[in-house]
Design an enzyme around this catalytic site. Structure first.
Site, PDB file in Angstrom:
ATOM      1  N   SER A 112     -15.790   2.648 -15.615  1.00  0.00           N
ATOM      2  CA  SER A 112     -15.937   1.212 -15.920  1.00  0.00           C
ATOM      3  C   SER A 112     -16.355   0.928 -17.364  1.00  0.00           C
ATOM      4  O   SER A 112     -17.051  -0.041 -17.632  1.00  0.00           O
ATOM      5  CB  SER A 112     -16.959   0.528 -14.995  1.00  0.00           C
ATOM      6  OG  SER A 112     -16.623   0.736 -13.669  1.00  0.00           O
ATOM      7  N   ASP A 130      -5.430  -2.514 -14.288  1.00  0.00           N
ATOM      8  CA  ASP A 130      -5.299  -2.328 -15.735  1.00  0.00           C
ATOM      9  C   ASP A 130      -3.942  -2.795 -16.246  1.00  0.00           C
ATOM     10  O   ASP A 130      -3.814  -3.203 -17.398  1.00  0.00           O
ATOM     11  CB  ASP A 130      -5.511  -0.851 -16.117  1.00  0.00           C
ATOM     12  CG  ASP A 130      -6.993  -0.516 -16.262  1.00  0.00           C
ATOM     13  OD1 ASP A 130      -7.775  -1.447 -16.564  1.00  0.00           O
ATOM     14  OD2 ASP A 130      -7.366   0.644 -16.064  1.00  0.00           O
ATOM     15  N   LYS A 164     -28.482   6.916 -27.718  1.00  0.00           N
ATOM     16  CA  LYS A 164     -28.436   8.362 -27.485  1.00  0.00           C
ATOM     17  C   LYS A 164     -27.001   8.884 -27.490  1.00  0.00           C
ATOM     18  O   LYS A 164     -26.121   8.343 -26.807  1.00  0.00           O
ATOM     19  CB  LYS A 164     -29.077   8.669 -26.123  1.00  0.00           C
ATOM     20  CG  LYS A 164     -30.587   8.426 -26.106  1.00  0.00           C
ATOM     21  CD  LYS A 164     -31.299   9.450 -26.969  1.00  0.00           C
ATOM     22  CE  LYS A 164     -32.810   9.372 -26.799  1.00  0.00           C
ATOM     23  NZ  LYS A 164     -33.496  10.266 -27.752  1.00  0.00           N
ATOM     24  N   CYS A 184      -0.784 -18.327  -2.151  1.00  0.00           N
ATOM     25  CA  CYS A 184      -0.326 -17.382  -1.134  1.00  0.00           C
ATOM     26  C   CYS A 184      -0.998 -17.663   0.221  1.00  0.00           C
ATOM     27  O   CYS A 184      -0.653 -18.641   0.874  1.00  0.00           O
ATOM     28  CB  CYS A 184      -0.530 -15.958  -1.621  1.00  0.00           C
ATOM     29  SG  CYS A 184       0.672 -14.833  -0.892  1.00  0.00           S
ATOM     30  N   MET A 244      -1.845 -21.119   0.441  1.00  0.00           N
ATOM     31  CA  MET A 244      -0.795 -22.071   0.842  1.00  0.00           C
ATOM     32  C   MET A 244      -0.659 -22.090   2.358  1.00  0.00           C
ATOM     33  O   MET A 244      -0.556 -23.163   2.972  1.00  0.00           O
ATOM     34  CB  MET A 244       0.558 -21.734   0.207  1.00  0.00           C
ATOM     35  CG  MET A 244       1.624 -22.774   0.571  1.00  0.00           C
ATOM     36  SD  MET A 244       3.312 -22.380   0.052  1.00  0.00           S
ATOM     37  CE  MET A 244       3.924 -21.536   1.514  1.00  0.00           C
ATOM     38  N   HIS A 256       2.274 -15.962  -6.892  1.00  0.00           N
ATOM     39  CA  HIS A 256       1.017 -15.705  -7.610  1.00  0.00           C
ATOM     40  C   HIS A 256       1.167 -16.047  -9.089  1.00  0.00           C
ATOM     41  O   HIS A 256       1.541 -15.180  -9.886  1.00  0.00           O
ATOM     42  CB  HIS A 256       0.622 -14.231  -7.465  1.00  0.00           C
ATOM     43  CG  HIS A 256       0.179 -13.870  -6.090  1.00  0.00           C
ATOM     44  ND1 HIS A 256      -1.125 -13.971  -5.675  1.00  0.00           N
ATOM     45  CD2 HIS A 256       0.885 -13.438  -5.015  1.00  0.00           C
ATOM     46  CE1 HIS A 256      -1.218 -13.595  -4.412  1.00  0.00           C
ATOM     47  NE2 HIS A 256       0.000 -13.269  -3.985  1.00  0.00           N
ATOM     48  N   GLU A 300      -1.076 -16.351 -11.214  1.00  0.00           N
ATOM     49  CA  GLU A 300      -2.101 -15.717 -12.047  1.00  0.00           C
ATOM     50  C   GLU A 300      -1.613 -14.442 -12.735  1.00  0.00           C
ATOM     51  O   GLU A 300      -2.144 -14.041 -13.761  1.00  0.00           O
ATOM     52  CB  GLU A 300      -3.361 -15.415 -11.212  1.00  0.00           C
ATOM     53  CG  GLU A 300      -3.245 -14.324 -10.150  1.00  0.00           C
ATOM     54  CD  GLU A 300      -2.743 -14.824  -8.795  1.00  0.00           C
ATOM     55  OE1 GLU A 300      -2.011 -15.833  -8.774  1.00  0.00           O
ATOM     56  OE2 GLU A 300      -3.068 -14.187  -7.777  1.00  0.00           O
TER      57      GLU A 300
HETATM   58  N1  GLN Z   1      -1.711 -12.354   4.208  1.00  0.00           N
HETATM   59  C1  GLN Z   1      -0.649 -13.236   3.806  1.00  0.00           C
HETATM   60  C2  GLN Z   1       0.710 -12.584   3.978  1.00  0.00           C
HETATM   61  O1  GLN Z   1       0.795 -11.388   4.052  1.00  0.00           O
HETATM   62  C3  GLN Z   1      -0.837 -13.711   2.392  1.00  0.00           C
HETATM   63  C4  GLN Z   1      -0.831 -12.607   1.370  1.00  0.00           C
HETATM   64  C5  GLN Z   1      -1.473 -12.990   0.063  1.00  0.00           C
HETATM   65  O2  GLN Z   1      -2.212 -13.961   0.018  1.00  0.00           O
HETATM   66  N2  GLN Z   1      -1.216 -12.247  -0.980  1.00  0.00           N
HETATM   67  O3  GLN Z   1       1.703 -13.250   4.030  1.00  0.00           O
END
Ligand code: GLN
Length: 540
Positions: A19, A76, A191, A384, A387, A509, A511
Site C-alpha cells: 500500500s 491499479d 529511518k 448498476c 439502478m 459504470h 465511474e
Molecule cells: N448484482 C447486480 C447484477 O449482477 C448488479 C451488479 C453491479 O452492480 N455491478 O446484475
C-alpha cells in the site's frame, strides 16, 4: 521468446510494506513520459492465485476495475487510465493464477512434450512472453509487480523480470523500487534501515534497482539520500523522494520537481523535451482552492474498505474539479440504514449515490435512501445495482407492487429485474456476465442526453441481471422514464423519473471512464445538481 524489439521497459517493485502507492507512482511516471511525447503502456502482474479479481470481495481487495474489452482487473488499472492516455485491456493485468492456468493448459495439450514442467523456465517464460507482448506495442511499458519484495508468491515474477532484463540490451530496461522511509516520532528521525533491507532482498535475487522512490512523511534530507545511496548502490541522483501529498494528482508534479522523468529518460537513453505540467497544476489548484463544498452520501455495502469504491470516489472528485467544488463524500452503511431513521441519517447531504454491488444484504437500506431522495427531490445517482433498486423502489412504492424484486435476491411473482432467458440456460456463472463496453441510445428529450450532449454513448458494464422488459409499459405509465436502451440486445441502460430535478440511474459504470482532466459528464452533472440543491436549501 521474441526478443527482437527495442521498446523500453520499466519494472516497478515495492518494498518494506504494501500500500505504498506503486500504482499511482507508475501512473504518474506515465503521465510525465507522455508529456515527453512517448506512447506509454502498463502491465500489472499480481502474485495471487485467483484467475482475476472478479470473484474477490471488494472488502478485501478493493474495487474490481473493468476495461473496455470486459476484463475484470486490479484497481491499479484505474489509476493508469486516469493519469494517462493508455487504454487498458485483457492483456494489461495477469495474476499468478492466470499464468499457471495457461501453462497447465499447454501441458495438457502436449505443448511441452517430454519435458518436466517447472517454475523456471516454464512459468517464468510465460511471464516474459506476456511482458514482451505488451511492451512491443508502446515506446515505454511500466511493468508493476504486485505485493512486496520478500513475499513467496512474487518470486516467479521477480525471477522472470530479472531474466528478461538480462536478455535485453542495457538501457532497454530499468528497475524502480518503491520503498518506505518511516518517521520515528520518539527519535524525531527518518529511518533508512528498512529500505536497506528491502534493497538487499532484491539484490539477493539478482536485481539491482536503478531508481529508488522513497515514500516519506517528511522531506528527505540530502544526508539521508547519501546514506541510502551508499548502502544500496543506487546513485544519489536517483534516490528520489516521494513525499506524502494531497491530492494524488500532485504526484506527477512532485516527481518532476525531483527530476524523476529526466533520470528515467537518461537511464533508458531516450530524448528529453521541455514539458509543461500546466494540466496537472490546474487540477491541483482547483482541488486546493474550491469555491464551495458539497456533501455527498454514498449508500453502499463495502463501506469499511477505503478502496472498495475507488473509481467512484475519484469520479466525484473529477466532477468537483469541473465545477470548482470540493467533494465531501461520506460512506453510509446500507445495512445500518435499514434500522435507522433515514431522514436523520441523510438530511444533511446534498445528493445521494447508490453504487453497484452484489447480493441482497443492504438492499433495503439502499431502497430507503432512494425513496428518501425521490420523495424529497434530492439529487440521486444509481449505478448498476443502484439502478435495479431504483426501479424496484418505484414499483413497490409508486405502483404498489409490494412483491416487486430482483431474482438475484429472492423468488418473486414480480421479477422486474431478472436474468435473460439465454443466461438461465447457462451453468457456469462466470459466462453470464455482461462485461465491458456496450452501446446505449439515449432518449432525445432526456436529462441524460442533455448531459452527454449526444444521443449515443458507449459505457462499461459489469453485471448479470437486467431490467425485465415485460414490466416496461406499466412502469412507464406510472411515470418511470426509460432514457437509455441498448439497441442490439433491447436492454434498459438508464432510467429517470418525472417531476424530479435530478434522478438518474444507469445500468453501466460511468465511474470507470472519468479522468481528472476529462470528468465523466454524468458525475460532473451530478455534482452540479448537488450544489444547486445546496443553494436551494440555503434559500429556505
Ligand atoms: N448484482 C447486480 C447484477 O449482477 C448488479 C451488479 C453491479 O452492480 N455491478 O446484475
Amino acid at each position: 521468446m521474441k526478443e527482437n524489439f527495442n521498446n523500453k521497459i520499466i519494472f516497478v517493485t515495492g518494498g518494506v510494506v504494501s500500500s505504498l502507492g506503486k500504482g499511482i507512482a507508475s501512473a504518474s511516471i506515465a503521465a510525465l513520459l507522455e508529456l515527453h511525447g512517448l506512447k506509454v503502456s502498463f502491465l500489472k502482474l499480481d502474485p495471487y492465485i485467483n484467475i482475476d479479481p472478479g470473484t474477490m470481495s471488494p472488502q478485501q481487495h478493493g474495487e474490481v476495475f473493468v476495461t473496455e474489452d470486459g476484463a475484470e482487473t486490479d484497481l491499479d488499472l484505474g489509476h493508469y487510465e486516469r493519469f494517462s492516455d493508455a487504454v487498458m485491456s485483457k492483456k494489461n493485468n495477469y495474476t499468478a493464477g492466470k499464468i499457471y492456468h495457461a501453462v497447465l493448459e499447454k501441458e495438457r495439450q502436449g505443448f511441452y512434450l517430454g519435458n518436466t514442467v517447472q517454475v523456471i523456465p516454464h512459468i517464468t517464460n510465460e511471464i516474459q512472453d506476456r511482458i514482451v507482448d505488451v511492451a512491443k506495442e508502446s515506446d515505454v511499458t511500466l511493468v508493476e509487480i504486485g505485493g512486496t519484495v520478500g513475499d513467496i508468491e512474487s518470486l516467479p515474477f521477480l525471477e522472470a523480470i530479472r531474466q528478461l532484463s538480462h536478455k535485453l540490451p542495457q538501457k532497454q530496461t530499468i528497475f524502480i523500487h518503491l520503498t518506505l522511509i518511516p518517521w520515528i516520532p520518539t527519535a524525531s528521525e527518518l529511518k533508512s534501515k528498512p529500505t536497506q533491507h528491502s534493497v538487499n532482498k532484491l539484490r539477493e535475487i539478482g536485481i539491482q534497482p536503478d531508481i529508488l522512490l522513497c515514500r516519506t512523511q517528511k522531506t528527505l534530507p540530502q544526508e539521508l539520500r547519501a546514506k541510502i545511496s551508499q548502502f544500496t548502490n543506487v546513485p544519489i541522483e536517483t534516490v528520489i523522494a516521494a513525499q506524502d501529498t494531497d491530492p494524488i494528482y500532485n504526484v506527477p508534479m512532485q516527481f518532476q520537481k525531483e527530476q524523476l522523468d529526466l533520470q528515467i529518460l537518461r537511464a533508458l537513453d531516450l530524448p528529453q523535451k521541455t514539458i509543461s505540467l500546466h494540466r496537472w497544476q490546474q487540477i491541483v489548484d482547483t482541488c486546493k482552492n474550491p469555491n464551495d463544498t458539497v456533501k455527498i452520501a454514498i449508500v453502499g455495502k463495502y463501506t469499511e474498505t477505503k478502496d472498495a469504491y475507488k473509481s467512484l470516489q475519484e469520479a466525484l472528485i473529477h466532477g468537483g474539479i469541473q465545477h470548482n467544488l470540493k467533494i465531501e463524500s461520506h460512506y453510509i452503511s446500507a445495512n445500518e440504514l435499514e434500522e435507522q431513521d433515514v431522514a436523520t441519517t441523510l438530511s444533511s447531504f446534498h445528493s445521494i449515490l447508490v453504487p453497484g454491488g452484489f447480493g441482497k444484504r443492504g438492499t433495503n437500506g439502499k431502497m430507503k435512501a432512494i425513496q428518501f431522495a425521490r420523495e424529497n427531490k434530492i439529487p440521486l445517482l444509481g449505478i448498476c445495482l443502484g439502478m435495479h433498486l431504483a426501479i424496484i423502489e418505484y414499483a413497490r412504492n409508486v405502483l404498489g407492487w409490494k412483491e416487486a424484486s430482483s431474482t438475484e435476491f429472492q423468488k418473486t411473482n414480480y421479477p422486474i429485474i431478472d436474468l435473460m432467458e439465454e443466461q438461465k440456460k447457462q451453468k457456469d456463472l462466470g459466462g453470464t456476465m455482461r462485461l465491458g463496453n456496450y452501446k446505449a441510445i439515449l432518449a432525445k428529450d432526456s436529462l441524460l442526453a442533455s448531459i452527454y450532449q449526444t444521443d449515443q454513448i458507449q459505457a462499461r458494464h459489469r453485471h448479470r441481471y437486467e431490467f425485465n422488459n415485460l414490466y416496461k409499459n406499466e412502469l412507464i405509465q406510472a411515470g418511470l422514464k426509460i432514457t437509455g436502451v441498448n439497441p442490439d440486445l433491447n436492454l434498459v441502460e438508464a432510467i429517470e423519473i418525472q417531476n424530479h430535478p435530478w434522478f438518474i440511474a444507469v445500468q453501466y459504470h460511468p465511474e470507470f471512464t472519468s479522468k481528472p482532466y476529462q470528468p465523466s459528464p454524468l458525475f460532473a452533472s451530478f455534482v452540479k445538481a448537488a450544489y444547486e440543491y445546496k443553494q436551494t436549501l440555503a434559500k429556505k
